[in-house]
Enzyme design. Structure first.
Site, PDB file in Angstrom:
ATOM      1  N   HIS A   1       0.874  -1.178   0.000  1.00 13.53           N
ATOM      2  CA  HIS A   1       0.000   0.000   0.000  1.00 13.53           C
ATOM      3  C   HIS A   1       0.913   1.231   0.000  1.00 13.53           C
ATOM      4  CE1 HIS A   1      -3.793   2.144   0.726  1.00 13.53           C
ATOM      5  NE2 HIS A   1      -3.067   2.955   1.480  1.00 13.53           N
ATOM      6  N   ASP A   2       1.240   1.665  -1.204  1.00 11.53           N
ATOM      7  CA  ASP A   2       2.197   2.750  -1.420  1.00 11.53           C
ATOM      8  C   ASP A   2       1.799   3.459  -2.703  1.00 11.53           C
ATOM      9  OD1 ASP A   2       4.521   4.368  -1.600  1.00 11.53           O
ATOM     10  OD2 ASP A   2       5.541   2.815  -2.774  1.00 11.53           O
TER      11      ASP A   2
END
EC number: 3.2.1.4
Length: 543
Positions: free
Chosen positions: A487-488
């Site tokens: 999650h970036d």
């Protein structure tokens, strides 16, 4: 044609068989250090194992121990210990009745590349500048971003813009948060303090703006430059809790994020963390840049004096903001601030402030800690300090508790089938806490040298890079089968399939529920506080 199909089918079955075998062999895919503990875990029945060299020759033979049943993973696990084998080279584990592992190395520099890559992760996180780096054939690039940081509407000056540039993006989002900066900067300075000679061996390839600073400190300065700007401009010493937009951005590159960003109202926890960071910065930058060190210390004094005169716990209220909250009480933050102010200046009032607060906490050392409880940072600064004037009872109590927690972590690591010193406790970001426990262990070792502390620390690194339930690395780009979908926002928004490298993901909320999915922020996000813990864990084993 039939023969060709048959051959393809056999090859496919063989690949599946090798994959299944490898999945049941759990080991640190970075490799092992020659003179320290070397173990692997096997989740299939086994009795004997061989170590093979690249020519397929047996160079070591051993017996498996176990099995041990562990409820959280619902597995029986056998342990392989080949610590006595210390010849450097590339090898494969051959396990009777199970199969062969993938190749691994035994080398004195086995963790150096991972340490360098994890540190460079902070450079790649920079806000307010262009960043670029090449990793395994991919060219990662971010254009200059967030030059409009930030507006003062929420501190009483509507439509007034003030310089809030620089710093690191906090996590998978592009916000910047003082409280989370606190534990991050604190842990990175601890790494420098404890492992400076090792860190200086690495060529970090970080662009240099000053020849005065070592590269590692120059990277931390990018963050402390921003932190300095979070102090209110009115001279009060108050410090804004964060600088963000009102809502999280979509998955876009940071230079495409043009939403207005604001300095928020202050909190006492953020102000105390600011004091601690600035006091540490003054101490560690002093040998290289005394002018900057004085600027940091002057800012620390301003905010520390404000805290002395304003003892109420001023929490942060989100209000219009939907970005990260980082709400926390300030008891631990004030204790840490006092410890760092005393260590930097020798101020007797700061010393008494710390000792009073430490007593109120019964000199407790936390085994499970993160941004919401930073008292360990203050306790460790005090107990390791060479300054005179410490209260003997306080020193003895903190030392005793530090060693007791170190012993407890060793016991937990030794009783967990995957050497996880946090045992069966899981939560959002738990991998960061697991890595951070190496600080407890290394500090205990400094107070009372014991190889068990170092081996438990090695076990933590092993766990993060493959000796775990999934037989996978938890760090992007490093080790075997690393996370592919963190999650970036950068990793999700650029055109490169492989994620930005070197980042520790948060981990599961149970032993078996981790998912490698971008949308699962509670399992697969990256964050600066977890990353600093990874840097510290690896820094202790740079060679």
């Amino acid at each position: 044609m039939l023969r060709q199909i048959t051959l393809i089918t056999i090859a496919f079955i063989s690949i599946l068989s090798i994959s299944a075998q490898t999945k049941n062999i759990h080991l640190n895919s970075l490799g092992f250090l020659p003179d320290l503990k070397k173990t692997a875990s096997v989740s299939m029945p086994c009795e004997a194992f061989n170590i093979l060299n690249t020519d397929g020759e047996v160079v070591y033979t051993g017996k498996a121990t176990g099995p041990t049943y562990q409820k959280d993973v619902n597995q029986k696990v056998w342990n392989l210990d080949f610590s006595k084998f210390n010849t450097q080279g590339e090898y494969i584990l051959e396990i009777e009745g199970v199969g062969k592992s993938k190749p691994f190395h035994i080398a004195s520099d086995a963790f150096n590349f991972a340490a360098k890559t994890s540190i460079r992760g902070f450079y790649l996180w920079r806000c307010g500048t262009e960043v670029k780096g090449t990793f395994k054939g991919n060219n990662y690039h971010q254009n200059i971003c967030h030059l409009e940081d930030g507006y003062e509407d929420y501190i009483g000056n509507k439509e007034v813009k003030r310089d809030g540039t620089k710093g690191w993006h906090d996590a998978g989002d592009y916000g910047k948060y003082t409280v989370n900066a606190g534990i991050t900067v604190g842990v990175l300075f601890k790494a420098w303090d404890h492992f400076k000679p090792q860190i200086e061996k690495l060529d970090l390839e970080i662009p240099r703006s000053s020849s005065k600073l070592p590269a590692f400190l120059e990277e931390i300065k990018w963050e402390t430059d921003w932190v300095l700007k979070m102090q209110y401009p009115d001279g009060s010493g108050r410090v804004s809790h964060k600088l963000t937009r009102l809502n999280f951005s979509p998955f876009i590159m940071p230079d495409k994020d043009h939403e207005k960003r604001y300095f928020t109202q202050w909190s006492s926890a953020a102000t105390a963390d600011f004091v601690a960071m600035m006091a540490m910065a003054a101490r560690y930058f002093q040998p290289y840049d005394p002018i900057y060190a004085k600027q940091c210390l002057d800012a620390a004094w301003l905010s520390y004096n404000f805290l002395r005169n304003n003892l109420d716990d001023k929490g942060f209220v989100q209000g219009d903001f939907k970005t990260g909250g980082y709400q926390t009480s300030d008891t631990d933050d004030r204790l840490w601030a006092a410890a760092e102010m005393w260590e930097t200046t020798g101020d007797i009032i700061a010393l008494k402030d710390f000792e009073k607060r430490a007593k109120e906490l019964n000199f407790k050392i936390e085994e499970n800690w993160d941004w919401g409880n930073v008292s360990n940072l203050g306790m460790f600064t005090y107990v390791l300090s060479n300054r005179k004037g410490k209260n003997t009872k306080v020193q003895k109590s903190i030392k005793k508790n530090t060693i007791e927690i170190g012993d407890k972590l060793v016991e937990m690591a030794n009783s967990d089938v995957y050497a996880r010193a946090l045992g069966g406790t899981y939560f959002w970001g738990c991998n960061g806490t697991v890595a951070r426990q190496t600080i407890n262990l290394q500090v205990a070792n400094r107070l009372k040298p014991n190889k068990d502390y170092i081996e438990a620390s090695i076990g933590i690194v092993d766990h993060l890079f493959g000796n775990n339930y999934y037989s996978r690395s938890y760090v992007t780009g490093l080790g075997e089968n690393p996370p592919l979908h963190p999650h970036d926002r950068r990793s999700g928004a650029d055109s490169i399939k492989a994620p930005w490298p070197g980042y520790l993901i948060g981990g599961g909320h149970s032993a078996t529920d981790w998912v490698d999915k971008e949308e699962s922020y509670s399992h697969n996000e990256i964050a600066i506080n977890w990353q600093a813990a990874l840097v510290y864990a690896l820094a202790g084993f740079i060679n």
